[in-house]
Enzyme design. Structure first.
Site, PDB file in Angstrom:
ATOM      1  N   SER A 117      34.252 108.564   8.379  1.00 35.27           N
ATOM      2  CA  SER A 117      35.409 108.429   9.277  1.00 35.27           C
ATOM      3  C   SER A 117      35.607 106.980   9.668  1.00 35.27           C
ATOM      4  CB  SER A 117      35.149 109.256  10.540  1.00 35.27           C
ATOM      5  OG  SER A 117      36.049 108.894  11.569  1.00 35.27           O
ATOM      6  N   LEU A 177      46.308 114.142  18.367  1.00 33.89           N
ATOM      7  CA  LEU A 177      47.722 114.054  18.717  1.00 33.89           C
ATOM      8  C   LEU A 177      48.575 115.155  18.086  1.00 33.89           C
ATOM      9  CD1 LEU A 177      50.133 112.544  19.964  1.00 33.89           C
ATOM     10  CD2 LEU A 177      50.189 111.105  17.903  1.00 33.89           C
ATOM     11  N   TYR A 207      29.448 111.550  18.095  1.00 36.28           N
ATOM     12  CA  TYR A 207      30.119 111.916  16.848  1.00 36.28           C
ATOM     13  C   TYR A 207      30.125 110.734  15.882  1.00 36.28           C
ATOM     14  CZ  TYR A 207      34.054 112.176  13.654  1.00 36.28           C
ATOM     15  OH  TYR A 207      34.839 112.102  12.533  1.00 36.28           O
ATOM     16  N   THR A 263      35.954 106.150  12.408  1.00 36.54           N
ATOM     17  CA  THR A 263      35.249 105.983  13.687  1.00 36.54           C
ATOM     18  C   THR A 263      34.095 104.991  13.557  1.00 36.54           C
ATOM     19  OG1 THR A 263      34.306 107.178  15.571  1.00 36.54           O
ATOM     20  CG2 THR A 263      33.550 107.852  13.400  1.00 36.54           C
ATOM     21  N   LYS A 321      28.209 109.967  11.980  1.00 41.33           N
ATOM     22  CA  LYS A 321      28.811 109.444  10.743  1.00 41.33           C
ATOM     23  C   LYS A 321      28.088 108.174  10.280  1.00 41.33           C
ATOM     24  CE  LYS A 321      31.993 112.595  10.309  1.00 41.33           C
ATOM     25  NZ  LYS A 321      31.877 113.599   9.228  1.00 41.33           N
TER      26      LYS A 321
END
Lengths: 298, 298
Positions: free
Chosen positions: A76, A151, A100, A78, A104
């Site tokens: 990700s 979103l 989280y 992220t 990753k």
């Protein structure tokens, strides 16, 4: 018709995975199995470390034991944390700002170590930016449980009348309209990126390689909402709220490496993302569930 | 008499750990269980991630389920990577330079997340520097399998005639005599540090806290060998070799935080470390094994 994909294998259950690999010869594994809600990971970090990290270590061990050493892993964006510079390239500094994200990052590092210890391993780490949209058929889409964290599922639930308004977290960022900017990518483009990665695994002598999967374009929350309003003909009421702790201001991908080495690039823009998101939403206002269950699948 | 301590519980075996916690109410856990050989971790990273990381996640989950939320964890100075500045304080930048180090770093980060999610958790992370020596009784000491990875077990095996010479990896470092500098700590001091940490867990409202366990003094390889020669009366033949990939030049601890907050400081210097190492070695030249097995315990 709704297509439902539910794989009931617990990756952490070594005997089950061993049985699976003993029964079938796999050429490669695409490992998508991960929990992905940032807020939940802060509240229940062990759930995330257990599911994501233990699951992956166990999978890698069983794969190695069965001589299957080709992996595509869902990482990700992220892992770029709060990027100091955009676009994020695969060489940008990495950091994790919540459990989280750490799962990753840890898994990426584990994969690099595994390849380093045994060059027979070919591993492609795909850093997803913000997947949205749905299959154009309208049969397959995202159907989050509870309050959506992302979103577009939230926008979609507002559009079909399941929620009264969209809460926008922060409109004082240093972006074009003050709202956060992300790199949204159509799920069909994302899926194609996996095919390209699989092809790369079999075609050439790669080791452990990382690719961004994004469009390379930054879109603000308000731009995305406007595009969805155009696609759906629905007005999305907004509630402006403060910034959400941990959110980055602006994140988007450099896609050059994937274009060059995977021969892949995203074909769809936010218009198509919103069109297909709305097609899915309007055909399945309660996702895979029913109005009575408010979308919870039995 | 040889005392042997072998705990045959596999931390990754959730049902076994659950049974243990169901049978006994534990106030706190000191979690020492980890593989620790850097070179082996590079060759077999999954073994390290499995044993160290899965073991710890599983332990933490079972502890939480049984309401035991007090932990002392054996971390390592390895999390300082190749320090840019010494002494290393608990606030120094962290990095991992091999899979073993990553397991320690990952576990530290997991522990911080766990405490953050549930402040009932009290966790002390002890960053060990270089434990050496043995119990003064001569009954308990280190007995590594195969070729020792660490300096003092190797020195000891040379002294008792099990190996012809000590290989010194690198004598061109920017240190007093060119050999690597480390912070050696007597195992009895280290053990006392754990008692101090346990006391700290029960005495005050700490959260997730890190302490260095070292002496605060840097000692070179040649200084350590000289001290051992004095303690043992044995000559240790040396073979000078090149630097070993991944080794840091100079690492030693700031011990101020442990002194201030744990009311603990190391009492023993390298003379005592070598004295007790030799006492153990001379009483047990083949460790827990026999001459016939060249030290391998049946």
């Amino acid at each position: 018709m709704n297509l439902r994909f539910r794989l009931q294998v617990d990756l952490r259950d070594r005997s089950v995975i061993q049985k699976l690999f003993a029964e079938t010869k796999f050429d490669a594994v695409i490992h998508f199995a991960g929990l992905k809600a940032v807020g939940e990971s802060v509240e229940k970090p062990l759930l995330y470390y257990d599911n994501n990290v233990i699951g992956t270590i166990t999978l890698l061990e069983v794969m190695a034991a069965h001589g299957c050493k080709n992996l595509v892993f869902s990482s990700s964006a992220t892992v770029y944390g709060w990027p100091k510079e955009v676009p994020c390239t695969e060489e940008s500094p990495l950091s994790a700002v919540n459990p989280y994200g750490r799962t990753k990052l840890f898994i990426e590092e584990i994969c690099r170590d595994v390849h380093h210890s045994d060059p027979e391993w070919k591993i492609i780490l795909l850093r997803y930016f913000n997947p949205v949209g749905a299959h154009p058929s309208g049969h397959i889409g995202e159907d989050p449980r509870g309050i959506p964290n992302n979103l577009m599922p939230f926008v979609q639930q507002v559009a079909v009348g399941r929620r009264p308004a969209l809460t926008v977290f922060g409109n004082d960022y240093a972006t074009k309209d003050g709202t956060g900017v992300r790199d949204y990518i159509h799920v069909v483009d994302l899926a194609d990126g996996h095919i390209a990665a699989l092809r790369k695994l079999s075609d050439s002598k790669i080791g452990c390689e990382v690719y961004n999967l994004g469009t390379g374009k930054g879109t603000s929350v308000l731009e995305m909402v406007a595009a969805f309003e155009r696609a759906s003909g629905k007005k999305i009421p907004l509630v402006m709220a403060g910034r959400r702790a941990g959110d980055a201001e602006i994140v988007y991908a450099s896609t050059k490496k994937a274009e060059r080495e995977l021969n892949w690039r995203a074909r769809y823009g936010i218009e198509e993302m919103c069109r297909d998101q709305w097609n899915w939403a309007s055909k399945n206002p309660y996702g895979y569930g029913s109005p009575e269950s408010n979308g919870v699948m039995k």
